[in-house]
Design an enzyme around this catalytic site. Structure first.
Site, PDB file in Angstrom:
ATOM      1  N   ARG A  68       0.943  -0.923  -0.102  1.00  0.00           N
ATOM      2  CA  ARG A  68       0.609  -0.162  -0.258  1.00  0.00           C
ATOM      3  C   ARG A  68       0.859   1.599  -0.077  1.00  0.00           C
ATOM      4  O   ARG A  68       0.861   2.666  -0.687  1.00  0.00           O
ATOM      5  CB  ARG A  68      -1.128   0.242   1.356  1.00  0.00           C
ATOM      6  CG  ARG A  68      -1.722   1.092   1.290  1.00  0.00           C
ATOM      7  CD  ARG A  68      -2.903   1.110   2.243  1.00  0.00           C
ATOM      8  NE  ARG A  68      -2.468   0.142   3.618  1.00  0.00           N
ATOM      9  CZ  ARG A  68      -1.959   0.667   4.869  1.00  0.00           C
ATOM     10  NH1 ARG A  68      -1.971   1.886   4.520  1.00  0.00           N
ATOM     11  NH2 ARG A  68      -2.339  -0.376   5.252  1.00  0.00           N
ATOM     12  N   TYR A 121     -14.585  15.200 -17.331  1.00  0.00           N
ATOM     13  CA  TYR A 121     -14.814  14.154 -17.629  1.00  0.00           C
ATOM     14  C   TYR A 121     -16.204  14.266 -15.772  1.00  0.00           C
ATOM     15  O   TYR A 121     -15.939  14.640 -14.971  1.00  0.00           O
ATOM     16  CB  TYR A 121     -13.887  13.433 -16.567  1.00  0.00           C
ATOM     17  CG  TYR A 121     -13.960  11.613 -16.267  1.00  0.00           C
ATOM     18  CD1 TYR A 121     -14.437  11.064 -17.797  1.00  0.00           C
ATOM     19  CD2 TYR A 121     -13.817  10.793 -15.452  1.00  0.00           C
ATOM     20  CE1 TYR A 121     -14.021   9.667 -18.188  1.00  0.00           C
ATOM     21  CE2 TYR A 121     -13.886   9.842 -15.432  1.00  0.00           C
ATOM     22  CZ  TYR A 121     -14.504   9.225 -16.308  1.00  0.00           C
ATOM     23  OH  TYR A 121     -14.566   7.441 -16.277  1.00  0.00           O
ATOM     24  N   ASP A 191      -5.810  17.002 -16.003  1.00  0.00           N
ATOM     25  CA  ASP A 191      -6.123  15.828 -16.212  1.00  0.00           C
ATOM     26  C   ASP A 191      -6.116  16.175 -17.598  1.00  0.00           C
ATOM     27  O   ASP A 191      -6.340  16.512 -18.098  1.00  0.00           O
ATOM     28  CB  ASP A 191      -7.352  15.547 -16.312  1.00  0.00           C
ATOM     29  CG  ASP A 191      -7.949  14.224 -16.427  1.00  0.00           C
ATOM     30  OD1 ASP A 191      -6.985  13.509 -17.384  1.00  0.00           O
ATOM     31  OD2 ASP A 191      -8.667  13.925 -15.992  1.00  0.00           O
ATOM     32  N   LYS A 216      -6.204   4.193 -19.660  1.00  0.00           N
ATOM     33  CA  LYS A 216      -6.974   5.059 -20.924  1.00  0.00           C
ATOM     34  C   LYS A 216      -5.468   5.015 -22.330  1.00  0.00           C
ATOM     35  O   LYS A 216      -4.992   3.863 -22.351  1.00  0.00           O
ATOM     36  CB  LYS A 216      -7.622   5.814 -21.770  1.00  0.00           C
ATOM     37  CG  LYS A 216      -7.861   6.306 -20.040  1.00  0.00           C
ATOM     38  CD  LYS A 216      -9.782   5.867 -20.330  1.00  0.00           C
ATOM     39  CE  LYS A 216     -10.656   5.600 -19.468  1.00  0.00           C
ATOM     40  NZ  LYS A 216     -10.758   6.764 -19.152  1.00  0.00           N
TER      41      LYS A 216
HETATM   42  C1  LIG Z   1     -11.727   7.690 -18.201  1.00  0.00           C
HETATM   43  C2  LIG Z   1     -10.472   9.063 -16.936  1.00  0.00           C
HETATM   44  C3  LIG Z   1     -10.662   9.489 -15.831  1.00  0.00           C
HETATM   45  C4  LIG Z   1     -11.102   8.714 -14.898  1.00  0.00           C
HETATM   46  O1  LIG Z   1     -10.002   7.067 -14.938  1.00  0.00           O
HETATM   47  P1  LIG Z   1     -10.737   5.824 -14.421  1.00  0.00           P
HETATM   48  O2  LIG Z   1      -8.975   5.401 -14.880  1.00  0.00           O
HETATM   49  O3  LIG Z   1     -11.745   5.063 -15.353  1.00  0.00           O
HETATM   50  O4  LIG Z   1     -11.119   5.874 -13.084  1.00  0.00           O
HETATM   51  C5  LIG Z   1     -10.460  10.926 -15.661  1.00  0.00           C
HETATM   52  N1  LIG Z   1     -10.122  11.846 -16.776  1.00  0.00           N
HETATM   53  C6  LIG Z   1     -10.594  11.161 -17.733  1.00  0.00           C
HETATM   54  C7  LIG Z   1     -10.034  12.413 -19.275  1.00  0.00           C
HETATM   55  C8  LIG Z   1     -10.883   9.769 -17.970  1.00  0.00           C
HETATM   56  O5  LIG Z   1     -10.933   9.688 -19.434  1.00  0.00           O
END
Ligand SMILES: *Cc1c(COP(=O)(O)O)cnc(C)c1O
Length: 403
Positions: A68, A121, A191, A216
């Site tokens: 962790r 998001y 992000d 992603k």
């Molecule tokens: C998918 C996504 C998230 C969240 O990510 P997870 O791995 O699904 O928790 C946050 N920001 C963006 C732009 C995303 O495409």
């Protein structure tokens, strides 16, 4: 700290190496002579002495104490992201939302103020709308494409965080990184999931922290649920302290898959961008498609800005099919090469219809405020042949129009 036994460890690479080369050499923390990333599936580690255990229990970033806190496989992934982003350090999380909530809750306290962009998001937006107020954190939403909007909303002495996303969900709005990076006082966070470290590096624009859902494009094969934040050693150490208590550490299995994914990240992303531009141009030529959004197209409202801060237009294309809700549904049910699934950045081309899935609970005016029409389609371009994809989308559009 783990030592790299190789004389020319990635840490000593010349800063002039190209990203493609870095992607191949990075993330090899403690892998010894193994060429592939080493998987450490262990939850805990043996300490030879009490003093050793004490040292690890009290050192930030320890990756041989308890998983962790840190894990050698996860450290390899963190090192790779830090290197690709030009950051001092990175911390991985169990998901992109783990990273988003970890950063927000590590850095904000009751009475603080956050400036966030409206185009976010959906889960991030909900965190700001529904969770932050419960902790006495006030959030102001601004239109991220409106020049000066972020800076104007900052309350000196009160605002602790400015949060942006670019290119943004779902209409691929582009946020000016230089403008957000120039804001002094609050910690600025971007992000950058849709861009990946290949297309843009927010830290080079003065942004303090860059977040990715590595689920992603970074892991890139739909085989990992993973998040990461990168920035200065000081900020990442602080976030690490909270993350150990939050308890959403990255799985070593997912981190291993992500390091494998990173090896081909630059070449995948460049190819996907090329195909995305071909598809966006083909869609723009059709009368039954409106509002094609692709940052690489001259018709995109922030095309010039996108080309200034991104090396290509990205791997996503958003557009509206004629025929509203029914047209959109018929389209996603008619694609044969592309597949209907949530997520993005993988080898398979995916389509989503936000109005009937991710955003189904929104009222029409709320959908409109998010830039989502009844026929809006979000397309994540994969690695299939561009000609096959263009033909597939054309036949699905014909089906949607035929009713
Ligand atoms: C998918 C996504 C998230 C969240 O990510 P997870 O791995 O699904 O928790 C946050 N920001 C963006 C732009 C995303 O495409």
């Amino acid at each position: 700290m783990t030592t790299d036994p190789r004389p020319d460890g990635p840490g000593e690479d010349a800063p002039t190496l190209h990203p493609d080369t870095r992607a191949i050499r990075t993330g090899r923390v403690g892998d010894g002579t193994s060429l592939a990333p080493v998987l450490w599936p262990t939850s805990t580690f043996v300490s030879p002495t009490v003093d050793d255990a004490r040292r690890m229990a009290t050192s930030v970033g320890a990756d041989r104490f308890y998983s962790r806190y840190g894990n050698p496989t996860v450290s390899g992934f963190e090192q790779a992201i830090a290197e690709l982003e030009g950051a001092e350090a990175a911390r991985a999380f169990a998901s992109g939302m783990g990273a988003v909530s970890g950063v927000v809750l590590a850095l904000c306290s009751s009475g603080d103020h956050i400036v966030a962009q409206r185009q976010l998001y959906a889960a991030t937006q909900l965190l700001f709308q529904a969770v932050c107020p419960r902790f006495g954190i006030d959030v102001t939403f601004v239109d991220g494409t409106d020049p000066g909007a972020f800076a104007d909303a900052v309350r000196p002495g009160k605002t602790t965080l400015v949060f942006a996303e670019t290119p943004a969900n779902p209409k691929l709005d582009v946020i000016d990184l230089d403008e957000v990076g120039a804001i002094a006082g609050p910690v600025t966070v971007v992000d950058a999931t849709f861009g990946t470290p290949v297309l843009q590096q927010p830290l080079r624009h003065g942004i303090d922290l860059v977040i990715h859902s590595a689920t992603k494009g970074i892991a890139g094969h739909n085989d990992a649920t993973l998040g990461v934040v990168a920035g200065s050693r000081e900020l990442i150490d602080w976030i690490w302290g909270f993350a150990v208590l939050q308890g959403a550490p990255a799985s070593p299995y997912d981190a291993r898959n992500a390091v494998n994914g990173i090896r081909t990240l630059p070449i995948r992303v460049r190819h996907q961008c090329e195909t995305a531009l071909t598809i966006a141009s083909a869609l723009e030529a059709r009368p039954d498609v409106v509002d094609v959004r692709y940052p690489g197209l001259a018709s995109h409202p922030q095309h010039e800005l996108a080309m200034r801060q991104m090396s290509a237009g990205g791997t996503l294309v958003t557009f509206d099919v004629a025929g509203g809700l029914e047209g959109g549904r018929r389209f996603v049910e008619s694609v044969r090469i592309a597949q209907h699934a949530t997520s993005l950045g993988g080898p398979e081309t995916l389509v989503t219809h936000p109005a009937s899935t991710t955003h189904v609970n929104l009222l029409p005016d709320e959908l409109a405020a998010n830039g989502i029409g009844p026929g809006t389609i979000r397309l994540s371009v994969g690695l299939e042949h561009a000609g096959d994809l263009v033909a597939d989308l054309a036949q699905a559009l014909d089906h949607a129009a035929a009713g």
